[in-house]
Design an enzyme around this catalytic site. Structure first.
Site, mmCIF file in Angstrom:
data_model
loop_
_atom_site.group_PDB
_atom_site.id
_atom_site.type_symbol
_atom_site.label_atom_id
_atom_site.label_comp_id
_atom_site.label_asym_id
_atom_site.label_seq_id
_atom_site.Cartn_x
_atom_site.Cartn_y
_atom_site.Cartn_z
ATOM 1 N N SER A 262 0.833 -1.203 0.000
ATOM 2 C CA SER A 262 0.000 0.000 0.000
ATOM 3 C C SER A 262 0.863 1.246 0.000
ATOM 4 O O SER A 262 2.067 1.194 0.237
ATOM 5 C CB SER A 262 -0.913 0.002 1.224
ATOM 6 N N LYS A 263 0.216 2.371 -0.282
ATOM 7 C CA LYS A 263 0.933 3.636 -0.333
ATOM 8 C C LYS A 263 1.565 3.961 1.008
ATOM 9 O O LYS A 263 2.557 4.670 1.083
ATOM 10 C CB LYS A 263 -0.017 4.759 -0.726
ATOM 11 N N ARG A 264 0.955 3.480 2.067
ATOM 12 C CA ARG A 264 1.463 3.804 3.397
ATOM 13 C C ARG A 264 2.635 2.917 3.820
ATOM 14 O O ARG A 264 3.356 3.250 4.729
ATOM 15 C CB ARG A 264 0.335 3.705 4.436
#
Ligand code: GLU
Length: 503
Positions: A262-264
């Site tokens: 994920s982007k995080r």
């Protein structure tokens, strides 16, 4: 292939480009180049609520940095322009109307509140509300009200959407270049919204209309779009257009565990998942460029996320990737993202750089440390050549080479224990030997010092370890005599004297 290959990268500018998006762009680029085709970039910004300023520029800059710029896009060879959907707004309505007229779409007037109520009522009965053939004739649509009434309500400014009238009870046998044959039951699909009364198409309609008008031959995109494939194929059919071929790329997975990257994950786990830094009020999401990755290294490891050429080969130039790339060799299963491997790739590209270029890249760091103006470039190039084998990034150069620039201010504690009673005497003798050396080159110094040790039957470790400790402050660094040559006779002797006095 008879038709010209035309493929597109079609991101929505909702934030920085995630590494998955970059890989999609790269695979499209490779496929286009391999087939003498065209790679174009289309910005899909029909969802104004999710529009993020700066994202479009970010996408373009990232592709340029990676060396995979599109052949056609906003402001560049606009053969089928505009390349931004918000600027094509005027185009879509006629296509939505065409579907209404051919009976493939209908108007729906249900308010958000009414739909919420339906959802609730379904939930109470343990069911899920899906807007489809089961209930479209019980809802507020042009399928049940008269044409006159429909026209009146639209003319009065009532909010509406146009929905696709999905065919009932049909099995779609479709083909995906990567996944092979895939089957979908149309009865399980919902009637997706294609157009809204604010005059904007949704993703599905705009995407199909544009791919048709821009003569897209292959749709290469992430696996998350596979569920949209049946609708898209049905839309092509409803328009009477030939559908492009489809290829859905495997997901990129977290380094550990089974989830999707994920982007995080990036900043949480300490590695970039974006090509370039992305700054917001909440902080910076770090990018490969600013972390010191070479664009060629990023392209190389992204290409291997879900693809290989069938051999063990891992290092590919962009040209080699283009000639080796084949969509049918893209894997179906998710590709694990491995930050350590990414660093390894960067190391491979770092050692391939010219020492001169690396030295130039090192200069700003030396500047910051206050050492740049005392330095000769030829020396710096030599230093870089000695240390680069141990570095993944230019940013690690300082730590690997600080002793070339300044005498140690402290000595490694463990190594200092080897500083014996006889060491000062040996070091003093070493100084006398060094003082006499005329040609102060690494090889010559090594020969003379080693001869002296052999003749006097002095053990290697007894001299070499304290010698290194005096010059470096620890038992690390490249070949000792290379260091001696580079820092010079006077500095070498000074450092030994300082060690004798300190240790
Ligand atoms: N706009 C879509 C996205 O954000 C494009 C998907 C597609 O390639 O069809 O990824």
């Amino acid at each position: 292939m008879s038709k010209q290959v035309r493929v597109r990268f079609a991101p929505s500018p909702t934030g920085p480009l995630h590494i998955g998006g970059v890989r999609t762009a790269l695979f499209n680029y490779l496929f286009a180049k391999k087939n003498n085709g065209v790679f174009f970039l289309r910005i899909e910004d029909t969802d104004q609520n999710r529009f993020v300023p700066g994202a479009e520029e970010y996408i373009m800059e990232a592709l340029e940095w990676l060396g995979i710029s599109p052949d056609e896009t906003i402001g560049k060879n606009e053969k089928f322009g505009p390349y931004k959907q918000s600027e094509r707004k005027h185009l879509y309505k006629q296509y939505a109307d065409e579907l209404i007229n051919s009976g493939n779409a209908y108007y729906a007037f249900d308010t958000a509140e009414a739909l919420d109520l339906h959802r609730k009522q379904h939930e109470e009965q343990g069911k899920t509300f899906i807007y489809n053939h089961h209930n479209r004739e019980k809802l507020d649509t042009s399928l049940v009200i008269s044409a006159d009434e429909t026209a009146k309500r639209i003319a009065s400014g009532e909010d509406f959407v146009i929905r696709f009238k999905t065919p009932v009870a049909e099995t779609l046998h479709l083909h995906d270049i990567i996944r092979g044959d895939v089957k979908f039951e149309t009865s399980l699909l919902d009637d997706k919204v294609l157009f809204k009364s604010d005059g904007m198409p949704t993703y599905h309609l705009a995407n199909i209309v544009d791919d048709h008008l821009m003569e897209t031959s292959h749709v290469i995109r992430g696996e998350e779009w596979l569920p949209s494939m049946p609708l898209h194929v049905l839309l092509y059919r409803a328009f009477g257009w030939e559908a492009p071929e489809f290829a859905h790329l495997p997901l990129i997975m977290k380094p550990i565990g089974n989830g999707k990257l994920s982007k995080r994950d990036g900043d949480k786990m300490g590695f970039p998942v974006f090509p370039l830094d992305w700054k917001t009020e909440e902080g910076i999401s770090s990018g490969y460029r600013e972390k010191g990755f070479f664009p060629e290294a990023v392209v190389n490891f992204l290409a291997l996320l879900g693809w290989n050429d069938g051999t063990e080969k891992e290092l590919f130039t962009l040209q080699e990737l283009i000639s080796a790339f084949d969509l049918s060799r893209v894997h179906k299963s998710g590709a694990k993202f491995d930050p350590e491997k990414n660093k390894w790739f960067n190391h491979q590209y770092l050692i391939k750089q010219k020492d001169e270029d690396l030295a130039k890249a090192f200069l700003p760091i030396l500047n910051e440390k206050g050492f740049s103006n005392t330095l000769e470039m030829t020396k710096l190039i030599k230093i870089v050549s000695l240390i680069k084998d141990r570095a993944h990034f230019v940013s690690e150069f300082w730590e690997l080479s600080d002793f070339f620039f300044a005498a140690p201010t402290a000595y490694d504690e463990k190594a200092s224990k080897n500083w014996k009673e006889e060491t000062p005497f040996l070091m003093q003798s070493l100084i006398s030997i060094l003082e006499e050396i005329g040609e102060f080159s690494s090889m010559n110094i090594e020969t003379i010092v080693k001869d002296w040790m052999t003749k006097n039957e002095i053990g290697m470790g007894k001299v070499m370890q304290p010698f290194r400790l005096s010059l470096v402050g620890a038992l690390k660094g490249p070949h000792l005599f290379d260091i001696v040559e580079l820092i010079g006779k006077e500095e070498t002797i000074n450092r030994i004297q300082k060690a004798i006095a300190t240790l």
